[in-house]
Design an enzyme around this catalytic site. Structure first.
Site, mmCIF file in Angstrom:
data_model
loop_
_atom_site.group_PDB
_atom_site.id
_atom_site.type_symbol
_atom_site.label_atom_id
_atom_site.label_comp_id
_atom_site.label_asym_id
_atom_site.label_seq_id
_atom_site.Cartn_x
_atom_site.Cartn_y
_atom_site.Cartn_z
ATOM 1 N N SER A 85 0.850 -1.193 0.000
ATOM 2 C CA SER A 85 0.000 0.000 0.000
ATOM 3 C C SER A 85 0.890 1.250 0.000
ATOM 4 O O SER A 85 1.659 1.435 -0.940
ATOM 5 C CB SER A 85 -0.947 -0.039 1.199
ATOM 6 O OG SER A 85 -1.988 0.900 1.055
ATOM 7 N N HIS A 110 -7.469 -5.594 -1.200
ATOM 8 C CA HIS A 110 -6.347 -4.899 -0.573
ATOM 9 C C HIS A 110 -5.896 -5.584 0.718
ATOM 10 O O HIS A 110 -4.800 -5.320 1.203
ATOM 11 C CB HIS A 110 -6.764 -3.450 -0.284
ATOM 12 C CG HIS A 110 -5.619 -2.507 -0.093
ATOM 13 N ND1 HIS A 110 -4.712 -2.222 -1.093
ATOM 14 C CD2 HIS A 110 -5.224 -1.762 0.978
ATOM 15 C CE1 HIS A 110 -3.825 -1.355 -0.654
ATOM 16 N NE2 HIS A 110 -4.094 -1.069 0.606
#
Length: 662
Positions: A523, A636
């Protein structure tokens, strides 16, 4: 390495049991919790356990190939409600705490979640997806022979997708009640808004909940608190759409509500505070302003995801409020009086990932993890020192494997700021021998590495690497100025913080081979990995995970891009595209000479896979050393709660890449 102990492996992820969501019984004599593991078919299974205080061993209460979650005691302790997917979708189930089979309460088409029992024992509040202004639909069984025909998705909302939920339809999260007396579901809220359940008033007449009920909710991004009268359905707004408030808990006398929240003074980098709201006057008071610490749990780890947080919890006489907070790599348990004075209940070099409190006995059951333990439960009394261990759920696993215990390191940044971090030595460490180093960079960026169990870091240490992980500016745990300092400066001082930390350990640890360095992160950590390899050649290998490479496209493809880009970089796409391009690693792709492995989930809507695609194509076109691994059915959260098989594949790809190039 310890006698008769072996190095930890990627497959050990399947041997770790993860506990959470402790709930103490009304009489204070026992507590329930959830224990999750990966089974032989590499599927997640969660079961409920009950532990009577004074007994050595907890008792498993539910079994089977199911996910049982959110156990909640009835007010008299005779029954327990929980959510379970044992019928296919997540529904509410109830069982006697004296024993016997569980029975199903709800049969809703879109499931039922997050049960909260009313103090009078008649109702169970819960959340469920419903069509706007519709009624809860009963579950229907689809005919497996009938293939659903594809339909177009008509998009009109600005926020039309989210990483966890996927593409949005017209359904919204609404609140409902299960009436145990009438044995029926009652819809409580309506409208084209999403609602999150909070808590009951002591007289069982009102519920407090969180929602954004503004007409332009996708632009305001606020979360307000509301109460609803369960008889009249009258909704009262408590907050004034100036911030984000959550986890509300009613005071014992019913006159006040405590919650977490902030007013976006520093956008997404604003510290959480504890607030108290007067139910009648709606006056709200921030109680923790003089304490420069993030309220709540900001700890980064890879074995638990979205651990339930009880929010601010009231004492019996309302003289204190209890909560967790994150400070210098630790998450502890704290007490605040009504003057805002804060004292420590538990603060050690570890991670309080959950707690439950019994008002009459002044007793806490806290879930605590540290770098040598994935997590267990401990009994803590407010006015007594120390803690008493209650469980040892991973005793067999921990007895077999050698773990590396991190050493804290502190370095000076280029501008003199202190940067805090840790170093882990290889499992087979020998004095006088040189080892390669891997720099790990956390996501967020407004999060915190710290003293919790981290399987991936242990795995890299077991593979023979020195592991360095730090909290550069932008991280939580070091105050408001520190966490805000990376905004508008991605790839600036945050980058030099990381490089200063690398320089520091190279100078102070003779065991590191400075010619064999690797870097990885996910990320924001993936963005920073991309930035590092496009600005220096000092690393021999890199693995970028669920990363950002191009802020220009991120603005339009991420579920948060349309506001996060301005929050973190400082401008929207149409205001200053050059500013966004300046902070995009893709702009500097010609400078990349480090072999780069790109890992990305196909269903990642937070940092969409096109960010990895752009980077891969550019590097491949330039004939750089690059490999792209795409993970189907992964969003994610791949590294924390993704499909177990893919989590293992991810770890193996990381280890293989570093072995090949370092």
């Amino acid at each position: 390495m310890g006698l008769n102990k072996r190095p930890i492996t990627a497959d050990d992820l399947k041997r770790i049991s993860v506990v959470g969501d402790p709930q103490i019984s009304p009489d204070g004599e026992r507590y329930a919790y959830v224990q999750t593991h990966i089974d032989e078919n590499e599927e997640y299974r969660s079961h409920l356990y009950i532990h009577t205080l004074g007994d050595d061993i907890p008792v498993q209460w539910t079994f089977g190939k199911v996910k049982d979650q959110s156990p909640r005691w009835s007010p008299d302790g005779s029954e327990m409600v929980f959510s379970s997917n044992r019928s296919g979708t997540s529904q509410l189930w109830i069982m006697s705490t004296s024993g016997g089979e569980a029975r199903q309460l709800t049969t809703l088409k879109n499931g039922a979640h997050s049960p909260v029992w009313s103090p009078n024992g008649r109702y169970i509040l819960f959340s469920t997806l419903m069509d706007p202004d519709g009624v809860p639909e009963e579950e229907t069984k689809e005919d497996g022979s009938k293939k659903q025909k594809p339909k177009p998705l008509v998009v009109e909302r600005l926020k039309y997708k989210s990483d966890m939920r996927g593409f949005h339809d017209e359904k919204r999260n609404h609140l409902a009640l299960y009436d145990l007396k009438a044995q029926k579901v009652i819809q409580l809220t309506s409208g084209q808004f999403d609602h999150t359940p909070g808590s009951w008033s002591p007289d069982s007449k009102h519920v407090v909940f969180t929602a954004n009920r503004e007409t332009d909710e996708d632009r305001t991004l606020h979360q307000d608190l509301f109460t609803i009268d369960i008889e009249s359905r009258e909704v009262t707004k408590l907050t004034d759409t100036t911030g984000a408030f959550s986890l509300p808990n009613w005071s014992p006398d019913g006159q006040k509500i405590a919650c977490f929240g902030h007013q976006y003074e520093f956008k997404g980098a604003t510290l959480n505070q504890v607030w108290i709201i007067d139910v009648d006057t709606k006056e709200k008071t921030c109680m923790t302003l003089k304490w420069d610490v993030q309220i709540g749990d900001a700890m980064i780890g890879d074995i638990r995801s979205n651990s339930p947080n009880p929010g601010p919890v009231w004492s019996l006489e309302q003289e204190y409020i209890y909560f967790t907070a994150s400070d210098h790599g630790n998450t502890g348990l704290y007490q605040m009086d009504m003057e805002g004075e804060i004292t420590t209940i538990h603060e050690e070099e570890n991670h309080v990932f959950g707690f439950t409190y019994h008002r009459n006995t002044d007793r806490f059951i806290a879930g605590i993890s540290d770098p040598s333990n994935p997590g267990d439960f401990f009994k803590i009394r407010r006015n007594e020192r120390g803690k008493i261990r209650l469980t040892d759920v991973n005793e067999k696993f921990l007895r077999e494997v050698h773990l590396s215990i991190p050493e804290p390191v502190t370095t000076k940044a280029e501008d003199g700021w202190e940067i805090h971090g840790w170093i882990m030595k290889p499992a087979d460490f020998e004095d006088g021998k040189k080892y390669p180093l891997v720099l790990e960079i956390h996501g967020g960026p407004h999060a915190m590495y710290g003293n919790t169990f981290f399987h991936e870091l242990q795995l890299l240490a077991a593979q023979g690497y020195v592991v360095l992980y730090t909290n550069p500016r932008g991280s939580h745990g070091y105050g408001q100025t520190f966490v805000n300092a990376c905004r508008g400066d991605y790839g600036g001082r945050d980058y030099t913080d990381l490089m200063s930390a690398v320089d520091h350990v190279l100078e102070n640890f003779d065991c590191i081979d400075q010619e064999r360095l690797g870097v990885t992160g996910g990320s924001y950590g993936g963005f920073m990995t991309n930035w590092i390899v496009s600005h220096t050649d000092r690393f021999k290998a890199a693995v970028t995970q669920r990363s950002i490479s191009n802020w220009l496209s991120f603005y339009g493809v991420s579920d948060i891009g349309y506001f996060f880009t301005e929050w973190e970089i400082g401008y929207h796409l149409f205001d200053d595209p050059e500013k966004l391009w300046h902070h995009s690693p893709l702009r500097y792709v010609k400078n990349v000479n480090t072999p780069l492995l790109i890992l990305h989930g196909e269903q990642d809507y937070r940092c969409p896979i096109e960010q990895g695609e752009q980077l891969f194509i550019a590097l491949k076109h330039l004939e750089k050393e690059v490999k792209f691994v795409r993970f189907p059915e992964a969003n994610h959260e791949l590294s924390r709660s993704g499909p177990p098989t893919l989590r293992l594949e991810r770890l193996n790809h990381i280890c293989k890449w570093f072995k090949q190039y370092i």
